[in-house]
Design a protein around this motif. Structure first.
Motif, PDB file in Angstrom:
ATOM      1  N   ARG A  15      -4.339  41.707  37.694  1.00 16.24           N
ATOM      2  CA  ARG A  15      -4.257  40.789  36.560  1.00 16.24           C
ATOM      3  C   ARG A  15      -5.207  41.295  35.475  1.00 16.24           C
ATOM      4  O   ARG A  15      -6.380  40.954  35.447  1.00 16.24           O
ATOM      5  N   GLU A  16      -4.649  42.093  34.596  1.00 18.97           N
ATOM      6  CA  GLU A  16      -5.423  42.687  33.501  1.00 18.97           C
ATOM      7  C   GLU A  16      -5.410  41.800  32.257  1.00 18.97           C
ATOM      8  O   GLU A  16      -6.325  41.851  31.436  1.00 18.97           O
ATOM      9  N   ARG A  67      -0.237  37.894  32.497  1.00 16.81           N
ATOM     10  CA  ARG A  67       0.532  38.817  33.330  1.00 16.81           C
ATOM     11  C   ARG A  67      -0.108  38.994  34.700  1.00 16.81           C
ATOM     12  O   ARG A  67      -1.313  39.233  34.811  1.00 16.81           O
ATOM     13  N   PHE A  68       0.725  38.913  35.741  1.00 18.45           N
ATOM     14  CA  PHE A  68       0.229  39.054  37.113  1.00 18.45           C
ATOM     15  C   PHE A  68       1.215  39.935  37.864  1.00 18.45           C
ATOM     16  O   PHE A  68       2.406  39.609  37.947  1.00 18.45           O
ATOM     17  N   SER A  69       0.736  41.038  38.382  1.00 20.32           N
ATOM     18  CA  SER A  69       1.608  42.003  39.030  1.00 20.32           C
ATOM     19  C   SER A  69       1.377  42.030  40.528  1.00 20.32           C
ATOM     20  O   SER A  69       0.231  41.950  40.996  1.00 20.32           O
ATOM     21  N   LYS A  90      -8.655  39.619  36.070  1.00 20.19           N
ATOM     22  CA  LYS A  90      -9.341  40.527  36.991  1.00 20.19           C
ATOM     23  C   LYS A  90      -9.847  39.858  38.263  1.00 20.19           C
ATOM     24  O   LYS A  90     -10.495  40.504  39.089  1.00 20.19           O
ATOM     25  N   MET A  91      -9.546  38.573  38.457  1.00 21.16           N
ATOM     26  CA  MET A  91      -9.927  37.896  39.682  1.00 21.16           C
ATOM     27  C   MET A  91      -8.703  37.744  40.566  1.00 21.16           C
ATOM     28  O   MET A  91      -7.596  37.478  40.071  1.00 21.16           O
TER      29      MET A  91
END
Lengths: 114, 112
Positions: A68-69, A73-75, A53-54
């Motif tokens: 980034r939940e 994973r990073f979208s 979340k940052m």
């Protein structure tokens, strides 16, 4: 071995479409990055994240957002794709905070916006 | 600001040596080196964290001159497998805070 995977190798989208590029790493790395690569310009950092979340802006965040939940994973999101966002997009991860660690890159997604 | 790399491109015969330079108009805090083969992802080579540091493995080594704000990558007795584009990268502050910037790359071609 660290593995960074990206959801698509090639993607063709129309101007104005919302585009999602997904990246997953399997080594519990803290940092994740999104770059775009264009001939003669090298790799340019769009956004990076050092924790869930940052997010932090890189050099060229305009027109992009990220999510980034989960740690792995990073979208990258293009809210309304434009032709000047046609490029190779590379995701990377690195083990820990700071800039003293190597980055591991995924194979890239070549995005064409028509 | 992006680091400057020189030369832009170099062509070698197997067994010849090459030097790739990376310089910056502003302070360099550390230097990363990566190699990218055509159609593949960049692969990490080495990081130099301190001025005066030198590193190497196999026949590829690098030095970091903090005062001169530059780093050099040395490839000795080059092999065909050394072909690719070499990038240096360094952390840099920007308007948003922290950032990481790569140079434009040096394309190395090793011929038999």
């Amino acid at each position: 071995d660290v593995k960074v995977t990206q959801s698509s190798r090639y993607l063709v989208k129309r101007t104005g479409e919302k585009v999602f590029l997904e990246c997953v790493q399997d080594m519990d790395h803290e940092n994740m990055f999104w770059y775009r690569q264009d001939p003669g310009l090298g790799l340019r950092l769009i956004y990076f994240s050092y924790d869930v979340k940052m997010k932090e802006k890189g050099d060229i965040p305009e027109g992009y957002s990220v999510s980034r939940e989960k740690k792995e994973r990073f979208s990258l999101i293009l809210e309304s794709a434009s032709t000047n966002q046609t490029s190779m997009y590379l995701c990377a991860s690195s083990p820990s905070l700071g800039w003293s660690y190597e980055q591991y890159f995924g194979p890239g997604t070549r995005l064409t916006v028509t | 600001q992006q680091p400057v790399q020189s030369p832009q491109a170099v062509i070698l015969r197997e067994g010849e040596d090459a030097v790739i330079n990376c310089s910056s108009s502003k302070a360099l805090y550390s230097v990363h080196w990566y190699r990218q083969k055509h159609g593949e992802a960049p692969v990490f080579l080495m990081i130099l964290l301190k001025g005066g540091e030198q590193k190497g493995h196999d026949k590829i080594s690098a030095s970091f001159n903090e005062k001169k704000q530059q780093s050099s990558l040395y490839l000795t007795a080059s092999q065909l497998s050394y072909s690719g584009t070499y990038f240096c990268g360094t952390p840099k502050p920007n308007n948003y805070g922290q950032n990481f910037v790569f140079g434009p790359g040096t394309r190395l071609s090793v011929l038999p």
